[in-house]
Design an enzyme around this catalytic site. Structure first.
Site, mmCIF file in Angstrom:
data_model
loop_
_atom_site.group_PDB
_atom_site.id
_atom_site.type_symbol
_atom_site.label_atom_id
_atom_site.label_comp_id
_atom_site.label_asym_id
_atom_site.label_seq_id
_atom_site.Cartn_x
_atom_site.Cartn_y
_atom_site.Cartn_z
ATOM 1 C CG HIS A 1 42.481 11.897 -10.693
ATOM 2 N ND1 HIS A 1 42.241 12.768 -9.660
ATOM 3 C CD2 HIS A 1 41.255 11.574 -11.189
ATOM 4 C CE1 HIS A 1 40.943 12.952 -9.526
ATOM 5 N NE2 HIS A 1 40.316 12.234 -10.442
ATOM 6 C CG ASN B 1 37.767 8.147 -10.189
ATOM 7 O OD1 ASN B 1 38.232 7.040 -9.953
ATOM 8 N ND2 ASN B 1 38.069 9.214 -9.455
ATOM 9 C CG HIS C 1 39.024 14.428 -14.595
ATOM 10 N ND1 HIS C 1 37.650 14.445 -14.685
ATOM 11 C CD2 HIS C 1 39.308 13.930 -13.361
ATOM 12 C CE1 HIS C 1 37.132 13.984 -13.563
ATOM 13 N NE2 HIS C 1 38.110 13.660 -12.737
ATOM 14 C CD GLU D 1 33.713 13.594 -5.752
ATOM 15 O OE1 GLU D 1 34.316 14.672 -5.778
ATOM 16 O OE2 GLU D 1 33.709 12.821 -4.779
ATOM 17 C CB VAL D 2 34.478 16.821 -12.262
ATOM 18 C CG1 VAL D 2 34.420 17.833 -13.404
ATOM 19 C CG2 VAL D 2 34.621 17.537 -10.917
ATOM 20 C CG ASP E 1 42.390 17.313 -7.421
ATOM 21 O OD1 ASP E 1 41.888 16.497 -8.209
ATOM 22 O OD2 ASP E 1 41.783 17.754 -6.417
ATOM 23 C CB ILE E 2 40.749 22.258 -5.855
ATOM 24 C CG1 ILE E 2 40.660 23.608 -5.178
ATOM 25 C CG2 ILE E 2 39.579 21.376 -5.472
ATOM 26 C CD1 ILE E 2 39.522 24.483 -5.686
HETATM 27 P P1 AMP Z 1 36.700 12.721 -10.037
HETATM 28 O O1 AMP Z 1 36.169 12.152 -8.756
HETATM 29 O O2 AMP Z 1 37.584 11.756 -10.784
HETATM 30 O O3 AMP Z 1 35.585 13.287 -10.895
HETATM 31 O O4 AMP Z 1 37.660 13.887 -9.621
HETATM 32 C C1 AMP Z 1 37.349 15.227 -9.680
HETATM 33 C C2 AMP Z 1 38.516 15.955 -9.093
HETATM 34 O O5 AMP Z 1 38.419 17.324 -9.450
HETATM 35 C C3 AMP Z 1 38.603 15.899 -7.562
HETATM 36 O O6 AMP Z 1 39.863 15.340 -7.179
HETATM 37 C C4 AMP Z 1 38.465 17.353 -7.147
HETATM 38 O O7 AMP Z 1 39.270 17.681 -6.030
HETATM 39 C C5 AMP Z 1 38.913 18.097 -8.403
HETATM 40 N N1 AMP Z 1 38.373 19.433 -8.560
HETATM 41 C C6 AMP Z 1 37.087 19.830 -8.445
HETATM 42 N N2 AMP Z 1 36.961 21.136 -8.674
HETATM 43 C C7 AMP Z 1 38.206 21.597 -8.945
HETATM 44 C C8 AMP Z 1 38.751 22.881 -9.254
HETATM 45 N N3 AMP Z 1 37.977 23.965 -9.330
HETATM 46 N N4 AMP Z 1 40.088 22.984 -9.454
HETATM 47 C C9 AMP Z 1 40.880 21.894 -9.374
HETATM 48 N N5 AMP Z 1 40.429 20.652 -9.096
HETATM 49 C C10 AMP Z 1 39.116 20.509 -8.875
#
Ligand code: AMP
Ligand code: ZN
Length: 108
Positions: free
Chosen positions: A101, A86, A99, A94-95, A31-32
């Protein structure tokens, strides 16, 4: 593949990521913005927006994702870990590409 999906771009190699695992169906990368010392994401290569969009056709993929979490966690040096999915904006997602975590090892 969804055109403006950041995880699809990581899957296709357009955007770089710290990859820790890859097979035909799944990619895993750090994770970034890690929430703990070890924090990686297990991502299906197939674009599915949320867990809510999954059905029986995704059963095998969901099983594969979950079984991979402990394997990679141990490889990353964790004895115990947390997993989190999530789902939906109200669930903190958010994405919008499914996925899992996986994190542990104390504060980042
Ligand atoms: P969520 O809130 O469950 O959608 O989590 C999305 C996660 O993706 C967050 O923890 C972000 O830090 C991570 N994230 C977003 N963009 C990237 C990226 N380019 N590389 C790695 N992790 C990312
Ligand atoms: Zn996607």
């Amino acid at each position: 593949m969804s055109e403006d999906c950041i995880f699809c771009k990581i899957v296709s190699g357009v955007i770089p990521a710290k990859k820790i695992y890859e097979d035909d169906d799944i990619i895993a990368f750090n994770d970034i913005k890690p929430m703990s010392k070890v924090h990686f994401l297990l991502v299906p290569k197939l674009h599915v927006e949320t867990l809510k969009d999954c059905d029986l056709t995704h059963q095998m993929l969901l099983g594969k994702l979950l079984l991979l979490a402990p394997k990679l966690a141990v490889e990353q040096g964790l004895q115990g870990f947390k997993t989190l999915i999530n789902t939906g904006r109200e669930g903190g997602q958010e994405v919008f590409h499914l996925h899992v975590h996986t994190f542990g090892g104390g504060a980042a």
